[in-house]
Design an enzyme around this catalytic site. Structure first.
Site, PDB file in Angstrom:
ATOM      1  N   GLY A  28      69.367 -51.956 -17.675  1.00  0.00           N
ATOM      2  CA  GLY A  28      68.880 -50.902 -18.559  1.00  0.00           C
ATOM      3  C   GLY A  28      69.783 -50.725 -19.769  1.00  0.00           C
ATOM      4  O   GLY A  28      69.320 -50.446 -20.877  1.00  0.00           O
ATOM      5  N   LYS A  46      66.352 -44.869 -11.595  1.00  0.00           N
ATOM      6  CA  LYS A  46      67.438 -45.859 -11.682  1.00  0.00           C
ATOM      7  C   LYS A  46      66.912 -47.201 -11.169  1.00  0.00           C
ATOM      8  O   LYS A  46      65.707 -47.411 -11.087  1.00  0.00           O
ATOM      9  CB  LYS A  46      68.649 -45.363 -10.881  1.00  0.00           C
ATOM     10  N   LYS A  96      81.514 -51.973 -16.268  1.00  0.00           N
ATOM     11  CA  LYS A  96      80.219 -52.527 -16.702  1.00  0.00           C
ATOM     12  C   LYS A  96      79.790 -51.922 -18.037  1.00  0.00           C
ATOM     13  O   LYS A  96      79.432 -52.655 -18.959  1.00  0.00           O
ATOM     14  CB  LYS A  96      79.170 -52.265 -15.620  1.00  0.00           C
ATOM     15  N   ARG A 120      73.769 -50.581  -6.148  1.00  0.00           N
ATOM     16  CA  ARG A 120      74.588 -49.458  -5.664  1.00  0.00           C
ATOM     17  C   ARG A 120      74.123 -48.988  -4.280  1.00  0.00           C
ATOM     18  O   ARG A 120      74.905 -48.455  -3.509  1.00  0.00           O
ATOM     19  CB  ARG A 120      74.609 -48.316  -6.670  1.00  0.00           C
ATOM     20  N   ARG A 150      66.558 -43.708  -6.233  1.00  0.00           N
ATOM     21  CA  ARG A 150      67.741 -43.551  -5.369  1.00  0.00           C
ATOM     22  C   ARG A 150      67.669 -42.329  -4.465  1.00  0.00           C
ATOM     23  O   ARG A 150      68.386 -42.274  -3.472  1.00  0.00           O
ATOM     24  CB  ARG A 150      69.022 -43.533  -6.210  1.00  0.00           C
ATOM     25  N   ASP A 155      76.120 -42.598 -11.315  1.00  0.00           N
ATOM     26  CA  ASP A 155      76.069 -43.871 -10.584  1.00  0.00           C
ATOM     27  C   ASP A 155      76.718 -43.787  -9.201  1.00  0.00           C
ATOM     28  O   ASP A 155      76.610 -44.720  -8.408  1.00  0.00           O
ATOM     29  CB  ASP A 155      76.753 -44.975 -11.406  1.00  0.00           C
ATOM     30  N   SER A 198      71.912 -38.645 -21.262  1.00  0.00           N
ATOM     31  CA  SER A 198      71.923 -40.082 -21.004  1.00  0.00           C
ATOM     32  C   SER A 198      72.783 -40.796 -22.030  1.00  0.00           C
ATOM     33  O   SER A 198      72.521 -40.729 -23.235  1.00  0.00           O
ATOM     34  CB  SER A 198      70.496 -40.629 -21.057  1.00  0.00           C
TER      35      SER A 198
END
Ligand code: S3P
Length: 457
Positions: free
Chosen positions: A99, A349, A22, A395, A353, A322, A174
Site C-alpha cells: 500500500g 489493512k 519498511k 503481521r 485484521r 501495525d 494516515s
C-alpha cells in the site's frame, strides 16, 4: 504454500538487530529518486514490499545499483536522483502487496509532466484496499488519476498534470495519505497544508527536512512549500520498530526472558507499543543513543514478566496501527481484560485484521468479542497450539508465531510467504529461538541482515 511450526520455547535470552524500517526504506528510494544527484542508502530493508518500490523507480528510468547484498536482497543501494522527473514506464508498475508503494507513488506520479503515463497494479489484497483516500485529495490538486477497480480500487491510471496546492483536512490519520499529498505538493508552486485527526507517523516530514526541504508542523497540521528540490545526501535506515515489536511482546510476556534489540528506530510516532506494554506492567527500557538522518535510534531492553490487561483506543491507535495484532496476542497472555477500540482502519489493512486476529485467538483458546472497530480479549487462559491461517497477511503470520512460543502443543502457521513483504529472516530467527532449547544454549545471538554493521555488536 509454505508453512512452519512453532512450539513453546525456553525463556528468551537474546540480543538482536532487526532489518531496516519498511516505511523509511520505501521513502528513502522515493526521496533519493526525487533528489538532485546520487544518494547511497544503507540499512535498506530487502523485503518484497520495498523491492516493489525499487522496481517501480527503475521502470521509470532511475538507475539504482546494489552495492551490498544479502541472501534476501540488497541492503545498500546507490540511487541516481533525477530531480523528480521520470520517464513513463513501458509496462504496468506492479506494487505487489505494498500500500505504501501505491499510495505514495500516486502523489509523485500525479505531478509528472504532461505526456507521462503509468498504470499501477497490485496483488489480490492490495487490489481490494481503498484508494479513494489518495485519489480525492490528489484530484483536488488537479491530478489526472483514475481507479479502474470497483469502488475506487487499483489498478490506478495516472497521467502527469500541473498540480496546484491545497489545504486538506484528512478524514483519516494516515501517513500514507499525508505523504502522498506532501510528495505531490513538491510539484506545485505554493503552500500546501494537510491536517490529520490525529498525528500519524512522521517519517516523510523528517526525511524531507533531511533532504533540505522545508516543512512546518503545528500540532496535527503540516505545511510544505512547492518548488523545492531535494538535495542528494547519503542516508541510513534504522531497524524497524514494527519488526522488533514481535520479539518485544514475546519477551515481555515471558517470565525469566531477557531481550535487547539494538539499532532500532525510536521515533515517538512509532513507539506506542512500548508505552502500552509498560501500562500492562512490562519491564522495558528504551535508550536513544543517537540520531541518524533525522531519526532517533537506540536500543530496547526487555525483562519478561506477567502482564495485565489494558484499554487501547483513541489517539493510541495511529501510533500502534501495525502492532495491534501482536498487542492482541499480548492481551491474550495478560491477566484480565484487554480492550481495543477506534481501530476500524484495521479492517482495510493487508487483511481484515479485526476478523483475522479474533478468529485466530479463538482458535488458540482465547475468549474474544469482536466489535466493528476493535475487540475485547479475556486474557490469562492457557493458549493452545492450533492451525493458523495468515490470510496472506505478514503481521498476522508473525503475531501468531509469537503466540505459538507461549502456547501448549504445536502451532502451525500456514501461508507464510507473506512474511517476506516486511521481515525476511523472521522464520530463521524463530527457528533459532525454538532450537535454543534443544541445544541447551538458550542465548542465541541473532544478527541483522547487514553484515557491514553486525561487527559493532
Ligand atoms: C505506513 C503507514 C500506515 C501503516 C503502513 C505503513 C507508511 O498505513 O499501516 O504499514 O509507511 O506510511 P496508513 O497510512 O494507511 O495508516
Amino acid at each position: 504454500m509454505s508453512e512452519f511450526k512453532v512450539k513453546r520455547c525456553r525463556p528468551i535470552r537474546m540480543e538482536l538487530r532487526v532489518p531496516g524500517d519498511k516505511s523509511i526504506s520505501h521513502r528513502s528510494i522515493m526521496m533519493a529518486s526525487l533528489a538532485n544527484g546520487p544518494c547511497e542508502i544503507d540499512g535498506f530493508l530487502p523485503s518484497e514490499d520495498c523491492l516493489s518500490t525499487v522496481n517501480a523507480f527503475r521502470a521509470m528510468g532511475v538507475k539504482i545499483d546494489e552495492i551490498n547484498s544479502t541472501k534476501w536482497g540488497p541492503t545498500r543501494l546507490l540511487v541516481e536522483g533525477r530531480r523528480g522527473e521520470f520517464t513513463s514506464p513501458a509496462g504496468d508498475i506492479d506494487c505487489g502487496n505494498s500500500g505504501t508503494t501505491m499510495r505514495l507513488l500516486s502523489g509523485i506520479l500525479a505531478g509528472q509532466k504532461e505526456g507521462f503515463r503509468a498504470r499501477l497494479i497490485g496483488d489480490a489484497s492490495l487490489s481490494k484496499r481503498p484508494m479513494r483516500r489518495v485519489i480525492e485529495p490528489l484530484t483536488l490538486m488537479g491530478a489526472n488519476i483514475r481507479a479502474e477497480g470497483e469502488g475506487d480500487t487499483a489498478p490506478l491510471v495516472i497521467h502527469g498534470a500541473q498540480l496546484k496546492p491545497i489545504d486538506y483536512q484528512s478524514p483519516v490519520a494516515s501517513a500514507q495519505v499525508k505523504s502522498a499529498i506532501m510528495l505531490a505538493a513538491l510539484f506545485t508552486d505554493g503552500k500546501t497544508t494537510v491536517t490529520e485527526p490525529q498525528q500519524s507517523r512522521d517519517h516523510t516530514e523528517r526525511m524531507l527536512q533531511y533532504f533540505r526541504v522545508k516543512t512546518v508542523r503545528q500540532e496535527n497540521q503540516l505545511t510544505i512549500w512547492g518548488g523545492q528540490t531535494l538535495e542528494s545526501r547519503d542516508f541510513e535506515v534504522p531497524g524497524d520498530m514494527s519488526s522488533a515489536a514481535f520479539w518485544v511482546v514475546a519477551a515481555a510476556a515471558m517470565p525469566g526472558a531477557h531481550l535487547c534489540v539494538h539499532n532500532v528506530g525510536l521515533n515517538e510516532s512509532r513507539t506506542g507499543l512500548l508505552k502500552i506494554l509498560i501500562r500492562m506492567g512490562a519491564q522495558i527500557t528504551e535508550v536513544i543513543d543517537h540520531s541518524r538522518c533525522g531519526e532517533p535510534v537506540g536500543r530496547i531492553e526487555v525483562h519478561g514478566g506477567r502482564l495485565r490487561g489494558t484499554t487501547i483506543e483513541g489517539a493510541d491507535i495511529p501510533n500502534v496501527i501495525d502492532e495491534i495484532p501482536v498487542i492482541a496476542v499480548a492481551g491474550a497472555l495478560a491477566e484480565g481484560k484487554t480492550t481495543i477500540r477506534d481501530a476500524k482502519e484495521l479492517r482495510v489493512k493487508e487483511s481484515d485484521r479485526i476478523a483475522t486476529v479474533t478468529n485466530n485467538l479463538r482458535l488458540m483458546g482465547a475468549q474474544v468479542e469482536e466489535f466493528f472497530d476493535g475487540m475485547e480479549i479475556q486474557g490469562g487462559a492457557n493458549l493452545k497450539g492450533a492451525r493458523i491461517e495468515s490470510h496472506g497477511d505478514h503481521r498476522i503470520a508473525m503475531a501468531f508465531a509469537i503466540a505459538g512460543l507461549h502456547a501448549d502443543g504445536e502451532t502451525l502457521i500456514s501461508d507464510t510467504e507473506c512474511i517476506r513483504t516486511s521481515y525476511p529472516g523472521f522464520e530463521d530467527q524463530i527457528r533459532e529461538v525454538i532450537a535454543a532449547k534443544n541445544k541447551g544454549n538458550y542465548t542465541p545471538v541473532i544478527t541483522s541482515l547487514n553484515p557491514a554493521t553486525d561487527k559493532e555488536f
